[in-house]
Enzyme design. Structure first.
Site, PDB file in Angstrom:
ATOM      1  N   HIS A 372       0.759  -1.247   0.000  1.00 33.60           N
ATOM      2  CA  HIS A 372       0.000   0.000   0.000  1.00 33.60           C
ATOM      3  C   HIS A 372       0.792   1.301   0.000  1.00 33.60           C
ATOM      4  CE1 HIS A 372      -3.762   1.905  -0.108  1.00 33.60           C
ATOM      5  NE2 HIS A 372      -4.436   1.073   0.661  1.00 33.60           N
ATOM      6  N   TYR A 486     -13.681   5.253  10.243  1.00 32.98           N
ATOM      7  CA  TYR A 486     -12.819   5.761   9.179  1.00 32.98           C
ATOM      8  C   TYR A 486     -13.364   5.284   7.845  1.00 32.98           C
ATOM      9  CZ  TYR A 486      -8.336   6.292   6.624  1.00 32.98           C
ATOM     10  OH  TYR A 486      -7.342   6.639   5.732  1.00 32.98           O
ATOM     11  N   SER A 488     -12.277   5.768   3.766  1.00 33.19           N
ATOM     12  CA  SER A 488     -11.255   6.327   2.900  1.00 33.19           C
ATOM     13  C   SER A 488     -11.879   7.001   1.683  1.00 33.19           C
ATOM     14  CB  SER A 488     -10.353   5.183   2.458  1.00 33.19           C
ATOM     15  OG  SER A 488      -9.321   5.691   1.699  1.00 33.19           O
ATOM     16  N   THR A 499      -5.240  10.214  -0.098  1.00 32.02           N
ATOM     17  CA  THR A 499      -6.599   9.980   0.386  1.00 32.02           C
ATOM     18  C   THR A 499      -6.890  10.996   1.477  1.00 32.02           C
ATOM     19  OG1 THR A 499      -5.770   8.444   2.040  1.00 32.02           O
ATOM     20  CG2 THR A 499      -6.572   7.478  -0.020  1.00 32.02           C
TER      21      THR A 499
END
Length: 658
Positions: A372, A486, A488, A499
């Site tokens: 990532h 959360y 994204s 992001t």
């Protein structure tokens, strides 16, 4: 642990590295070399993309306090308000001014790009579960094409076609079209290609089209995250022409591009893959791949030992390979098995540091598992969609195709590694740690069939808002509280955007959830509908703000990063328990929808959290949830289903069943 950033998918879009050639690399434009031939060069909009704005400090503080409101009692909230006030008028103001000045000096990038790379690359936790997500493809609509060899060949050829198309500048630029009838047309493209790159973004903007940042795309191929003490490095070697294939923990390489940069004939690729699939070599006693699942400092130290034991050339081949193709020797049983296998597997047959692993099981089930730090879901999803479309609509081989008669024993090289006792001990320790960790992960999924996007849009509700509201209701029903959540959101509309966080838990969702869960009989269906509308409106506003770079999370993160870089003592705002709590994301959520995606998933980002991958389809809603022993994923999903049933009942004017 760090928030996981899959994405909120902007529909289709692309990106290429610095100095990428804008036209074909070679004369090799024979049949099947490219998957498209865009008349607008791939990177046409990149130079003129707008810069990611730094929000005003007062806006950030206001948004931060709004997000804290549902998580704190009155006393806690007043304390946090005080911390915010003194931050805004004191050290925060200074840091903000310094951040703005720094941003002015670095117009080629965004204020978040450097700190974000730092955050990912400095993290010492294993990349497995903590960071790397997966996306699984739908099966090929023509069932006989799901044969493992056929699909592996077609997927590989399509992936290399994507690489060639990207590097030749022939891939359609990634653009978010608000009015495709006007902007996604050949007429517009013929016009815009003559507008200089320095102005092209404005031309697209005039027809309501938003070109997206494509700077991440060049790291899709030939790239690997290298473990280093305290901070990893990203390595790319775009000269390499070979593919890395893993099977039973054994490593094989062969060229998929020839010396002129043309794709090796599909029948040869098929022959080499067939040779690898029929190799009877046993699995190695000490599977090297386990090391990529280790703590990064431990792996960095072991990698040094690996290099000094005569494995430098083999490692270089692994790191520089176009990508890693993992061939698994078993079929996939169900969606839960699919998730476990594509998210982590048994640790022997993945190189977790590679920019992505393309994993293909015995029954043709296929997924992309990606590292990532280098990029976000937007870049991976574009690649994913193009590869699915190309491999299913214009497959390179058919199930009847005969592999080429070629001597794979010469062309395919098996990599062998010299392992010292210290390395064997390291691999054994990594395996034990891996196995113990994976045992603790539960994954479960659900498909809610009563309706989806179509029904919700008719009710004038945001489908994403309804899904997020269901998670809030579910957690309240299961655990009796509202927690840090959360979601994204991509900021790829800006140069080097990454992001931003949407904070779905709000005073509106809290009030609405309490009404549905604790006292549904006290409210009429009309009142419940009205609360849902308020939630939807507010969620829509938060989403729009986040996509425009107007969240609060990245701004506060960048200010904190700057303070640390300057050796300034950490401001009180960051020491407030409420700041720690809102960043302890018990509900970490990410949505993906595309006709190519079967499902996606990731692990929780905290030990007492849920990792929630979801998609609202036209007529159903899918949800894939992971958890560790402290939480119950199956029960959470039952509560999500109950929440969706209740909301659909309310929308249909029915009373809520207790």
């Amino acid at each position: 642990m760090v928030p996981r950033l899959l994405l909120r998918a902007w529909p289709r879009g692309p990106a290429v590295g610095p100095g990428a050639p804008s036209r074909p690399l070679s004369a090799g434009s024979g049949p099947g070399q490219y998957l498209q031939r865009s008349i607008v060069p791939t990177m046409h909009y990149q130079d003129s993309l707008p810069r990611l704005p730094i929000p005003k400090l007062e806006d950030t503080i206001r948004r931060y306090l709004s997000a804290q409101k549902p998580l704190l009692n009155d006393g806690q909230f007043r304390k946090t308000e005080q911390f915010c006030k003194s931050f805004e008028n004191g050290i925060g103001k200074e840091l903000h001014e310094q951040l703005v000045a720094l941003d002015k000096q670095n117009k080629h990038t965004s204020y978040i790009s450097g700190p974000w790379f730092d955050m990912y690359l400095s993290a010492r936790d294993s990349v497995v579960l903590n960071f790397n997500p997966f996306m699984a493809f739908n099966p090929d609509p023509k069932s006989e094409y799901n044969d493992q060899l056929t699909r592996a060949t077609n997927m590989t050829v399509s992936a290399i076609r994507f690489l060639k198309t990207l590097r030749a500048g022939l891939l359609e630029p990634e653009v978010f079209h608000l009015n495709p009838a006007k902007s996604d047309t050949i007429t517009f493209k013929r016009l815009i290609r003559f507008v200089p790159s320095s102005l092209s973004w404005y031309g697209a903007y005039l027809v309501n089209a938003y070109p997206l940042d494509m700077s991440q795309y060049f790291r899709l191929f030939n790239s690997t995250r290298l473990p280093k003490p305290s901070r990893d490095e990203l390595f790319t070697d775009d000269k390499a022409r070979h593919l890395l294939v893993l099977r039973k923990g054994n490593f094989y390489i062969f060229d998929v591009l020839d010396q002129d940069g043309n794709i090796v004939s599909p029948s040869e690729i098929q022959a080499h893959l067939k040779y690898i699939l029929s190799d009877s070599s046993p699995a190695p006693e000490f599977p090297l791949a386990y090391l990529t699942s280790e703590n990064r400092d431990i792996w960095a130290e072991l990698r040094q030992k690996l290099m000094s034991s005569g494995n430098e050339e083999s490692l270089r081949k692994v790191d520089s390979a176009v990508f890693c193709l993992c061939l698994d020797d078993f079929p996939i049983k169900d969606l839960v098995h699919l998730s476990h296998n594509m998210l982590h597997g048994d640790g022997t047959n993945r190189w977790f540091d590679k920019s992505f692993n393309l994993i293909i099981a015995k029954d043709g089930s296929t997924a992309v598992h990606f590292e990532h730090s280098w990029g976000d879901g937007v870049a991976v999803l574009r690649f994913f969609n193009e590869v699915f479309k190309d491999s299913t609509q214009t497959p390179a081989v058919t199930p009847q195709s005969q592999p080429a008669t070629t001597d794979s024993t010469v062309t395919v090289q098996k990599l062998n590694f010299e392992l010292t006792d210290a390395l064997k001990t390291g691999i054994t320790a990594a395996k034990e740690k891996f196995d113990a960790t994976m045992k603790t992960l539960t994954i479960d999924c659900v498909q809610f069939q009563r309706g989806g996007k179509e029904f919700l849009k008719k009710q004038k509700l945001s489908p994403d808002a309804v899904a997020q509201l269901a998670f809030q209701m579910a957690f309240l029903r299961q655990y009796g509280q509202t927690v840090a959540t959360y979601e994204s959101c991509s900021t790829a509309a800006f140069k080097h955007g990454r992001t931003e966080t949407i904070r779905p838990a709000s005073v509106y969702t809290k009030r609405c959830s309490e009404a549905f869960v604790r006292e549904p009989s006290r409210h009429s269906a009309g009142e419940l509908q009205q609360m849902m509308v308020e939630c939807s409106k507010y969620h829509g506003q938060l989403t729009k703000e986040a996509a425009m770079g107007q969240g609060f999370d990245r701004h506060l993160f960048a200010l904190r990063h700057l303070a640390a870089a300057k050796g300034i003592i950490l401001p009180e705002l960051y020491l407030d328990p409420a700041y720690g709590q809102i960043n302890h994301n018990v509900l970490s959520t990410s949505t993906l929808s595309s006709p190519a995606v079967n499902l996606g998933g990731f692990a929780p980002v905290v030990s007492d959290g849920f990792g929630v991958g979801y998609a609202v389809h036209d007529n159903w809603i899918g949800c894939n949830v992971s958890s560790y022993p402290g939480r119950n994923a199956r029960e959470f999903l039952q509560c999500v289903e109950k929440a969706l049933e209740d909301m659909f009942d309310a929308l249909e004017g029915k009373s809520i069943k207790s």
